[in-house]
Every structure is written in structure tokens, then in C-alpha cells.
Scaffold this motif. Structure first.
Motif, mmCIF file in Angstrom:
data_model
loop_
_atom_site.group_PDB
_atom_site.id
_atom_site.type_symbol
_atom_site.label_atom_id
_atom_site.label_comp_id
_atom_site.label_asym_id
_atom_site.label_seq_id
_atom_site.Cartn_x
_atom_site.Cartn_y
_atom_site.Cartn_z
ATOM 1 N N GLU B 91 -33.535 1.097 -57.551
ATOM 2 C CA GLU B 91 -33.838 2.438 -58.047
ATOM 3 C C GLU B 91 -32.861 3.470 -57.479
ATOM 4 O O GLU B 91 -32.411 4.375 -58.183
ATOM 5 C CB GLU B 91 -35.278 2.789 -57.630
ATOM 6 N N LYS B 92 -32.524 3.341 -56.195
ATOM 7 C CA LYS B 92 -31.796 4.422 -55.504
ATOM 8 C C LYS B 92 -30.380 4.040 -55.102
ATOM 9 O O LYS B 92 -29.731 4.787 -54.370
ATOM 10 C CB LYS B 92 -32.568 4.806 -54.224
ATOM 11 N N HIS B 93 -29.892 2.864 -55.514
ATOM 12 C CA HIS B 93 -28.618 2.424 -54.947
ATOM 13 C C HIS B 93 -27.475 3.361 -55.290
ATOM 14 O O HIS B 93 -26.541 3.504 -54.522
ATOM 15 C CB HIS B 93 -28.293 0.989 -55.384
ATOM 16 N N ARG B 94 -27.560 4.017 -56.440
ATOM 17 C CA ARG B 94 -26.395 4.842 -56.807
ATOM 18 C C ARG B 94 -26.227 6.059 -55.906
ATOM 19 O O ARG B 94 -25.142 6.269 -55.368
ATOM 20 C CB ARG B 94 -26.438 5.183 -58.284
ATOM 21 N N PRO B 95 -27.264 6.864 -55.684
ATOM 22 C CA PRO B 95 -27.048 7.958 -54.716
ATOM 23 C C PRO B 95 -26.773 7.472 -53.291
ATOM 24 O O PRO B 95 -26.060 8.134 -52.545
ATOM 25 C CB PRO B 95 -28.352 8.768 -54.786
ATOM 26 N N MET B 96 -27.341 6.289 -52.932
ATOM 27 C CA MET B 96 -27.059 5.782 -51.587
ATOM 28 C C MET B 96 -25.596 5.394 -51.452
ATOM 29 O O MET B 96 -24.926 5.707 -50.469
ATOM 30 C CB MET B 96 -27.936 4.560 -51.289
ATOM 31 N N LEU B 97 -25.076 4.681 -52.462
ATOM 32 C CA LEU B 97 -23.709 4.172 -52.372
ATOM 33 C C LEU B 97 -22.666 5.241 -52.674
ATOM 34 O O LEU B 97 -21.550 5.179 -52.167
ATOM 35 C CB LEU B 97 -23.520 2.999 -53.343
ATOM 36 N N PHE B 98 -23.042 6.215 -53.511
ATOM 37 C CA PHE B 98 -22.010 7.139 -53.994
ATOM 38 C C PHE B 98 -22.258 8.595 -53.623
ATOM 39 O O PHE B 98 -21.463 9.472 -53.976
ATOM 40 C CB PHE B 98 -21.856 7.009 -55.512
ATOM 41 N N LEU B 323 -24.692 6.274 -44.704
ATOM 42 C CA LEU B 323 -25.920 6.385 -43.920
ATOM 43 C C LEU B 323 -26.616 7.725 -44.196
ATOM 44 O O LEU B 323 -27.824 7.776 -44.433
ATOM 45 C CB LEU B 323 -25.591 6.239 -42.434
ATOM 46 N N THR B 324 -25.843 8.795 -44.179
ATOM 47 C CA THR B 324 -26.404 10.124 -44.429
ATOM 48 C C THR B 324 -26.941 10.222 -45.855
ATOM 49 O O THR B 324 -28.005 10.804 -46.097
ATOM 50 C CB THR B 324 -25.319 11.191 -44.221
ATOM 51 N N ALA B 325 -26.194 9.650 -46.790
ATOM 52 C CA ALA B 325 -26.632 9.686 -48.181
ATOM 53 C C ALA B 325 -27.985 8.986 -48.323
ATOM 54 O O ALA B 325 -28.887 9.473 -49.018
ATOM 55 C CB ALA B 325 -25.583 9.011 -49.071
ATOM 56 N N THR B 326 -28.137 7.853 -47.619
ATOM 57 C CA THR B 326 -29.399 7.126 -47.686
ATOM 58 C C THR B 326 -30.539 7.963 -47.107
ATOM 59 O O THR B 326 -31.619 8.057 -47.690
ATOM 60 C CB THR B 326 -29.270 5.797 -46.919
ATOM 61 N N THR B 327 -30.280 8.602 -45.973
ATOM 62 C CA THR B 327 -31.297 9.474 -45.381
ATOM 63 C C THR B 327 -31.712 10.558 -46.371
ATOM 64 O O THR B 327 -32.898 10.850 -46.535
ATOM 65 C CB THR B 327 -30.742 10.124 -44.097
ATOM 66 N N ALA B 328 -30.713 11.136 -47.041
ATOM 67 C CA ALA B 328 -31.007 12.208 -47.988
ATOM 68 C C ALA B 328 -31.818 11.687 -49.168
ATOM 69 O O ALA B 328 -32.812 12.299 -49.583
ATOM 70 C CB ALA B 328 -29.696 12.837 -48.462
ATOM 71 N N VAL B 329 -31.415 10.530 -49.681
ATOM 72 C CA VAL B 329 -32.105 9.966 -50.841
ATOM 73 C C VAL B 329 -33.563 9.658 -50.499
ATOM 74 O O VAL B 329 -34.468 9.839 -51.313
ATOM 75 C CB VAL B 329 -31.378 8.678 -51.310
ATOM 76 N N MET B 330 -33.783 9.228 -49.283
ATOM 77 C CA MET B 330 -35.131 8.821 -48.890
ATOM 78 C C MET B 330 -36.065 10.013 -48.668
ATOM 79 O O MET B 330 -37.189 9.845 -48.221
ATOM 80 C CB MET B 330 -35.059 7.937 -47.632
ATOM 81 N N GLN B 331 -35.586 11.213 -48.961
ATOM 82 C CA GLN B 331 -36.488 12.368 -48.941
ATOM 83 C C GLN B 331 -37.365 12.403 -50.193
ATOM 84 O O GLN B 331 -38.337 13.146 -50.240
ATOM 85 C CB GLN B 331 -35.688 13.692 -48.868
ATOM 86 N N ASP B 332 -37.002 11.612 -51.186
ATOM 87 C CA ASP B 332 -37.774 11.576 -52.438
ATOM 88 C C ASP B 332 -39.212 11.153 -52.134
ATOM 89 O O ASP B 332 -39.452 10.036 -51.674
ATOM 90 C CB ASP B 332 -37.082 10.564 -53.375
ATOM 91 N N PRO B 333 -40.199 12.052 -52.385
ATOM 92 C CA PRO B 333 -41.583 11.766 -51.978
ATOM 93 C C PRO B 333 -42.144 10.494 -52.622
ATOM 94 O O PRO B 333 -42.984 9.822 -52.029
ATOM 95 C CB PRO B 333 -42.355 12.998 -52.417
ATOM 96 N N LEU B 334 -41.649 10.151 -53.809
ATOM 97 C CA LEU B 334 -42.197 8.977 -54.475
ATOM 98 C C LEU B 334 -41.797 7.687 -53.768
ATOM 99 O O LEU B 334 -42.511 6.700 -53.794
ATOM 100 C CB LEU B 334 -41.694 8.915 -55.924
ATOM 101 N N TRP B 335 -40.609 7.673 -53.148
ATOM 102 C CA TRP B 335 -40.058 6.438 -52.613
ATOM 103 C C TRP B 335 -39.907 6.469 -51.097
ATOM 104 O O TRP B 335 -39.491 5.485 -50.507
ATOM 105 C CB TRP B 335 -38.683 6.150 -53.239
ATOM 106 N N ARG B 336 -40.236 7.576 -50.474
ATOM 107 C CA ARG B 336 -39.885 7.734 -49.060
ATOM 108 C C ARG B 336 -40.578 6.725 -48.156
ATOM 109 O O ARG B 336 -40.110 6.455 -47.061
ATOM 110 C CB ARG B 336 -40.174 9.166 -48.584
#
Lengths: 265, 373
Positions: B91-98, B323-336
Motif C-alpha cells: 500500500e505504502k511502498h511508493r511514498p516510502m521508496l520515493f 527512513l524519514t520518508a517511512t516515518t512520515a508515511v506511517m503518520q497515516d492514521p489508517l495504517w499507522r
């Protein structure tokens, strides 16, 4: 001056007549200190072109330091050293000019362990004498054949025996085609059975008319090859003379003690 | 060997080779009896450790595989499951990777990463070590990497470096650090051993001053303080400033590692080079450095791997590395709730690159030992 070793070795005595040429190496009143310790005390020594000088003496007597001063691996602090008309001083041009004429062989060989034998030999000719790789390799093979180990060209130094390594080191110096060769105890780090192969190479080299200064304890070599044998003790030259005189009729008590000790066993 | 000389009477005390490799010819049962159950305390220890290991692997098996959700777009499915939610990666690999890179342009980053990996592999393979081949290859590949990243040509929209992020940013930071840092490190190491007082003094002060401060301070200076010293209107790319900052920090540590290698070179090597009349630079580049770098290779590798992970410090200046991108993405309340799975994914990527580096270093050591390089 060609650096080729002549095939008929010692028989071809070099043209060294007294008073013929100016000294190739002139060491005049040279002194040197290591800290407070005076390692060379007012040493004077002349070496003519083609002359073979053997320097012997107890350890710590300054014999290695003396020949290391001749190509500035050590710096002398007093006196003059003139090699082939060029004075050794701080001038980098002079140092280079003198080193160009001098090859040096070390007790511990000092081959470059990360380079193959052939690369050890071609490095100097290519970088310093600006030879092409092909020409340098031909030259290197020529000298490897002279020291009788052409088959080891592709090996690395640490894959060779001590005697072979020292012969490679001699060949490496000869590739720079020097007029003078300095030997700093070339056989002292070798097993007895390997000493002969290195001495044979040196005897052959002497036969080619090379000017040689050897620090060594090999008295047999001194007897066969030397034109002049020098005894150093405590930073001074105690006695020097032709081998017959030096060994047969030493003038100084110090020489007699030294010869007694070294020849007894 | 001792055993051939010893009389039968003393033979029992003589150490044989088998004794030094005691498990050489034992069956598993014999081996276990000797090493796991040979006394009561050891048997207890074996049982306890085995129970813990079993419990752990049982948990990993259940959580990671049996009860895990591998694919869903609905976070509620994950919520219902008791195992891991690997679906978060899909679901989140694109914002994590890019990172923040424009979504519809992210294909460019995939192309960039492929070019990058090919470049790295080719550059590290001895068969291709020929500058006549490599230099044009590097020019082409580096140019195409930057064309892909920046765009602005061939109809690709321009993307400023402040919007770069994720894995490509990590790759660029890491490569920049090593490529700029290694030559600087070599020069600093040589400078510190130089007989010239100015070179020596500069190297000592530079190394000691920069080693003494945290990397974060250097990044802060590079980003916030350095621009104050530039004349008005002159601007140096922020990413470049950051790369240079990390590179210099890396170089100060690496310089000391290389100095260790330089100190291990015997004096005779310098003397042999001097008697061949080689110049300082010829001696340094052909005789001394090749040996010093070989000697210090394990420690050099160590620092390079550390440098790869240090790239994540760019968080403090607002760049979104992986790493920072992943932290940011994981702020999504649905998936955090599934941040562990996401971080495990990032850890696997770091592990892949870090372990590849150590494997390569090991291979280089093998090549050195067999005289291949």
C-alpha cells in the motif's frame, strides 16, 4: 657505461689502474650524529670508477650509515660527499642526479610486495626513465636472465625464496642502469644455502666492471672480488688495503681481533 | 610433529590434530551428547535455550507468515488479523521508496536506480577496470542519473532537489559521501604524515576539529550557517552542501583509518623507492597507498557501511531519505498501527545494501590475497 654483466665474470678485470681517473665516489671528512651519538667520525673514503670496495666491521660501527649517506638515505652533517663530480647536498637536483647513478641493494630486499617481480623491475624504468612498457619489460627480462630467474617473472616477491628475492632486488637496481652499486649487507638475512647464489650474482656483476661498495661479512667474497677492503669500528675507518695485505698482514690490532672473530668458525 | 617422536608412555599427553578439531568425525548424536548434554547444568541450559528459540521461531512463523495479511487495500482486514500486516508495504511502498517526488514521475526514479545499480556493479568488477572504458561510461551514467532526477529535458518536468526523497536520495547521499570523502580522506591522511608543517598542521586541525563535533552540527552549519558567508545572490544547492558536509565528516574518520595503514608500511619501502629515484607522488601512489589501503581495507569497509546508515541524519534538515520518508508515511492514521512491518521493510533494504558491501569487501580481500589486484 653498460650495466651488463659479462659472461666470463672475474676473468675480465676492469680497467682500474692507479691514478687513471678521478674518484667516482669521494667521501671527505664526513661526520654524522644520531642525537648525541656520533655514528661517523671524520670518515674519508675514495672509490675509483670500476673499483670494488668491501666495508666490514662489527655491528654498530657505522658502515651501513656510511653507504646510506652516499645516496642520501641518511644525511651527513659534516664533510663532503661527491659522486661522479656532483656534490651531495640539500639540492634536490643534485640528490636526483646522484641517485640516478647509484643502485642500492638492502639487507631486507625491500621489494614491493604488492607488485609482481616483473612489475617491480619495470616500475623505475617506466616512471623515472620514461621507457615504454614494452621496452621496460624487455630490459627487465634481460636482467632477470642475468640473475637466472626469468621463470619467476610473473610471481610475487613473497612467493620466492630469500635468495631469489635478493636476486630480484639486484636486478631491479640494475634495470635503472646505474654506474655504482651499493650493497648493504645483502646476504645477512639469508639462509646459508642461499648466500652463495646471491654472492655468485655479485661476483658476476663485479666482473662486468661495475663500481661496487659492499657492506658485508662475507670475507671469502672480499678476498675474491675486492680491490680494497675497509674495516670500520666506532664510526671510523681503522684500516684499508688490498685483500692480500688486509687479510695476510693486518696492521692494526683492531683488524686482527675482528678477523680472528669472524674467521675462527 | 610431536607424536612421531614421542614414546608410547607419553603419547597420551601429546596433542593430536584431532583434539584441536574435536567434532571432526562425530555423528550428530555423539556431537550433541558431547557438547549439549555432557553435564546436568549444561543439559538444563540446553533445554531452556531450545525452548526459548522454539517459542521465538513459533511466534515469527505465526506472526510473520501463518496469521499475516499479505495483500489487501483495506486496513480493516489487517485489524481483524492477529499476524503481521505486510499489506502496508504494498500500500505504502511508493511514498516510502520515493518520498515527496511527484507521483506520476516516479518511474524516472526506477530508471535511475537501475542505472545506478548497473554503474555500481560494473565499476566494482575487476574485468571492467580500464579507465578508457570506465570514464566515458561514468560520464554517460552520471549524466543520465541526474537527467532522470532533475528532468527539465525531453518533456520530463523539472523536479528540484528539495523534492527528492526515499531510496534514490539515500543512494545519492551515500555515493556522494564516499566519492568525495575517500579522496579527501587520503589527502588528509597523507597531510597528517607530511614533513611540510603547513600541510601537517592543516590536516591535524581539520581532522581533530571535525571529528570532535557531532555530524548534526556539521549538517546544520552546511545548511544554515554556510549560506551566510556567501555573497548575495550566490546559492549553492542545499543537497550538494549536505553531501559535502557528510563527506568531510566521513573523510576525517576515514583519514585516521588510512593513516593506520600508512604507519604499517616499513621504512624500507620508502628507501627502495627513493633509491630508484621515484618522486614523492610516484612513491605515494604506486608503492605506499596501494599497500596501505590493502592493510586498512577491513576498517575502511566498516566506515563505508557506517556512512551508508549516517545518510539518515539528513532528517534534521528536512530531506526525506528512505527512513524519514517511512516515518512520515506511517503518520497515516489508517495504517499507522503497522509501523513495525514498514520499518522491517526498510531494515531489509539497509541490510541488503550493507551486507552486499561486506560481501564485496570480503571478495576484494580474497582478490588481494591471491594477487589479483
Amino acid at each position: 657505461m653498460s650495466a651488463n654483466l659479462s659472461e666470463n665474470a672475474v676473468a675480465a678485470t676492469p680497467a682500474h689502474q692507479p691514478g687513471e681517473a678521478a674518484a667516482m665516489i669521494e667521501v671527505r671528512n664526513v661526520s654524522k650524529w644520531f642525537g648525541n651519538f656520533k655514528v661517523l667520525q671524520d670518515v674519508s673514503l675514495n672509490v675509483a670508477k670500476g673499483e670494488r670496495v668491501v666495508i666490514c666491521g662489527p655491528s654498530g660501527s657505522g658502515k651501513s650509515t656510511l653507504i646510506r649517506c652516499i645516496n642520501r638515505l641518511e644525511e651527513h652533517q659534516q664533510g663532503t660527499i661527491i659522486v661522479n663530480g656532483v656534490e651531495m647536498n640539500e639540492n634536490i637536483k643534485n640528490i636526483e642526479a646522484i641517485r640516478r647513478n647509484i643502485g642500492m641493494v638492502f639487507q631486507s630486499f625491500n621489494l614491493f610486495p604488492h607488485l609482481s617481480v616483473i612489475d617491480n623491475l619495470t616500475l623505475g624504468p617506466m616512471l623515472v626513465r620514461k621507457m615504454s612498457k614494452k621496452a621496460a619489460e624487455e630490459l627487465a627480462m634481460q636482467f632477470l636472465e642475468k640473475v637466472r630467474i626469468p621463470e619467476q617473472a610473473q610471481k610475487y616477491p613473497l612467493q620466492l625464496s630469500g635468495g631469489q628475492q635478493q636476486r630480484v632486488a639486484i636486478a631491479r637496481s640494475l634495470c635503472m642502469q646505474p654506474e655504482i652499486m651499493l650493497f648493504d649487507e645483502p646476504t645477512s638475512a639469508l639462509d646459508p644455502e642461499m648466500i652463495k647464489e646471491v654472492l655468485d650474482t655479485m661476483i658476476e656483476l663485479a666482473g662486468s666492471g661495475m663500481t661496487m661498495v659492499c657492506v658485508t661479512h662475507e670475507m671469502g667474497f672480499a678476498r675474491t672480488v675486492a680491490d680494497n677492503v675497509v674495516l670500520m669500528a666506532d664510526g671510523q675507518i681503522v684500516e684499508s688495503g688490498v685483500p692480500e695485505e688486509f687479510f695476510g698482514n693486518p696492521k692494526h690490532a683492531r683488524t686482527r681481533t675482528f678477523l680472528d672473530q669472524i674467521l675462527k668458525h | 610433529m610431536t607424536h612421531s617422536l614421542s614414546a608410547p608412555k607419553v603419547a597420551a599427553t601429546v596433542h593430536t590434530m584431532e583434539e584441536f578439531d574435536p567434532d571432526a568425525k562425530l555423528s550428530f548424536g555423539e556431537w550433541a551428547g558431547k557438547n549439549l548434554f555432557n553435564s546436568i547444568p549444561q543439559t538444563i541450559l540446553t533445554v531452556v535455550v531450545a525452548a526459548c528459540l522454539l517459542r521465538f521461531f513459533w511466534f515469527v512463523l505465526n506472526w510473520g507468515i501463518l496469521d499475516a495479511v499479505f495483500y489487501t487495500t483495506d486496513p480493516d482486514v489487517c485489524r481483524a488479523a492477529t499476524g503481521a500486516c505486510w499489506a502496508v508495504i504494498a500500500e505504502k511502498h511508493r511514498p516510502m521508496l520515493f518520498g515527496l517526488y511527484p507521483y506520476d514521475q516516479q518511474w524516472r526514479l526506477v530508471v535511475m536506480m537501475v542505472i545506478y545499480l548497473i554503474t555500481v556493479v560494473v565499476s566494482l568488477t575487476p574485468r571492467f577496470w580500464n579507465l578508457k572504458l570506465l570514464v566515458p561510461f561514468w560520464i554517460v551514467s552520471v549524466t543520465s542519473i541526474f537527467v532522470m532526477m532533475f528532468g527539465g529535458v525531453f518533456g520530463m518536468p523539472f523536479v528540484p532537489s528539495t523534492d527528492w526523497g526515499g531510496l534514490p536520495l539515500t543512494m545519492i547521499l551515500f555515493s556522494g559521501t564516499v566519492l568525495i570523502g575517500m579522496p579527501v580522506a587520503v589527502l588528509l591522511a597523507l597531510g597528517r604524515r607530511s614533513p611540510l608543517p603547513v600541510a601537517k598542521g592543516f590536516s591535524v586541525v581539520f581532522i581533530e576539529a571535525l571529528r570532535g563535533v557531532p555530524l548534526i552540527t556539521i549538517l546544520f552549519v552546511a545548511v544554515n550557517v554556510f549560506p551566510l558567508f556567501l555573497p548575495a545572490g550566490v546559492e549553492v544547492n542545499k543537497l550538494l552542501r549536505v553531501v559535502i558536509g557528510i563527506a568531510i565528516f566521513f573523510a576525517c574518520y576515514q583519514a585516521e583509518v588510512i593513516r593506520g595503514g600508512l604507519q604499517a608500511i616499513p621504512k624500507g619501502q620508502y628507501e627502495a623507492a627513493a633509491s630508484l629515484n621515484l618522486t614523492y607522488w610516484q612513491t605515494t601512489t604506486r608503492i605506499i597507498l596501494p599497500q596501505a589501503l590493502r592493510i586498512s581495507l577491513p576498517a575502511i569497509t566498516n566506515h563505508i557501511i557506517a556512512a551508508m546508515k549516517n545518510t539518515s541524519f539528513v532528517i534534521i534538515i528536512g530531506l526525506f531519505d528512505i527512513l524519514t520518508a517511512t516515518t512520515a508515511v506511517m503518520q497515516d492514521p489508517l495504517w499507522r498501527r503497522y509501523y513495525i512491518e514498514a520499518y522491517l521493510f526498510v531494515a531489509a533494504i539497509y541490510l541488503f545494501f550493507g551486507y552486499s558491501l561486506s560481501l564485496y569487501a570480503r571478495q576484494v580481500e580474497k582478490w588481494i590475497n591471491t594477487g589479483r589486484i
